[in-house]
Enzyme design. Structure first.
Site, PDB file in Angstrom:
ATOM      1  NE  ARG A  83      -6.516  14.520 -34.440  1.00 37.65           N
ATOM      2  CZ  ARG A  83      -6.538  13.985 -35.372  1.00 37.65           C
ATOM      3  NH1 ARG A  83      -5.524  14.940 -36.572  1.00 37.65           N
ATOM      4  NH2 ARG A  83      -7.424  12.986 -36.578  1.00 37.65           N
ATOM      5  CE  LYS A 126      -9.981  11.221 -49.235  1.00 45.74           C
ATOM      6  NZ  LYS A 126     -10.335  12.362 -48.926  1.00 45.74           N
ATOM      7  CB  SER A 170      -2.223  13.341 -42.585  1.00 43.80           C
ATOM      8  OG  SER A 170      -1.158  12.647 -41.888  1.00 43.80           O
ATOM      9  CG  HIS A 184       1.500  10.988 -37.417  1.00 47.28           C
ATOM     10  ND1 HIS A 184       0.979  11.142 -38.801  1.00 47.28           N
ATOM     11  CD2 HIS A 184       0.533  10.583 -36.671  1.00 47.28           C
ATOM     12  CE1 HIS A 184      -0.196  11.222 -39.200  1.00 47.28           C
ATOM     13  NE2 HIS A 184      -0.732  11.236 -38.341  1.00 47.28           N
TER      14      HIS A 184
END
Ligand code: PNS
Length: 160
Positions: free
Chosen positions: A92, A43, A130, A19
């Site tokens: 990515r 979540k 992450s 990031h």
């Protein structure tokens, strides 16, 4: 003179060096970059929203044109409120593309005046997420070099 504000939205649970690499690249291109942390995730997050913001503020302090903010609700509503012209997302690998394309086109449907811009992080971060950082940390793996030092500390404190 035209001034371009870009919004870089995400969960940032937690911020990774991938990031930060993207933030560094975008800070060179856009006049003002707002890193927008989604408050209510579907979540339960590992880090509550204020802590995700705090970690980003510490890690991005060196860039004068980068602001860290919280948002909730529809991204396009937030982008309009901030008078931004660009939504920034990192890609990515090709596997990211499909989901990103769906989001970009949905956002365009709601706000045709805003462009989604994709940028590539450095190749050395192309496998980093992450979710993997949380998993590796939970299982006792070494996450140094993957996230900023202050995040390493916070992850250790949270998980041990
Ligand atoms: O870091 P993430 O989890 O990949 O970021 C996803 C995010 C926050 C960009 C996306 O879930 C989002 O924009 N959420 C806000 C709600 C919204 O606008 N949903 C419709 C998107 S098409």
């Amino acid at each position: 003179m035209k001034s371009i504000t870009a919004i870089y939205p995400g969960s940032f649970d937690p911020v990774t060096n991938g990031h930060l690499d993207l933030i560094a690249r975008a800070a060179r291109i856009f006049d003002h970059l707002v890193v927008a942390v989604l408050q209510n995730l579907e979540k339960e997050p590992l880090f509550p929203a204020p802590e995700r913001v705090q970690m980003l503020r510490e890690a991005a302090a060196e860039w004068a044109n980068v602001e860290i903010d919280l948002f909730d609700g529809l991204l396009v509503d937030y982008v309009r409120r901030r008078n931004a012209q660009v939504i920034l997302r990192g890609i990515r690998a090709i596997s990211d593309y499909e989901y990103e394309l769906q989001m970009a086109l949905m956002n365009r449907r709601f706000e045709p005046g805003v462009e989604t811009v994709f940028m590539l992080p450095a190749e050395r971060y192309s496998y980093l997420s992450s979710r993997l950082v949380r998993e590796v940390a939970r299982l006792g793996g070494n996450i140094e070099g993957l996230v900023p030092a202050s995040v390493v500390e916070r992850l250790r404190a949270k998980i041990l």
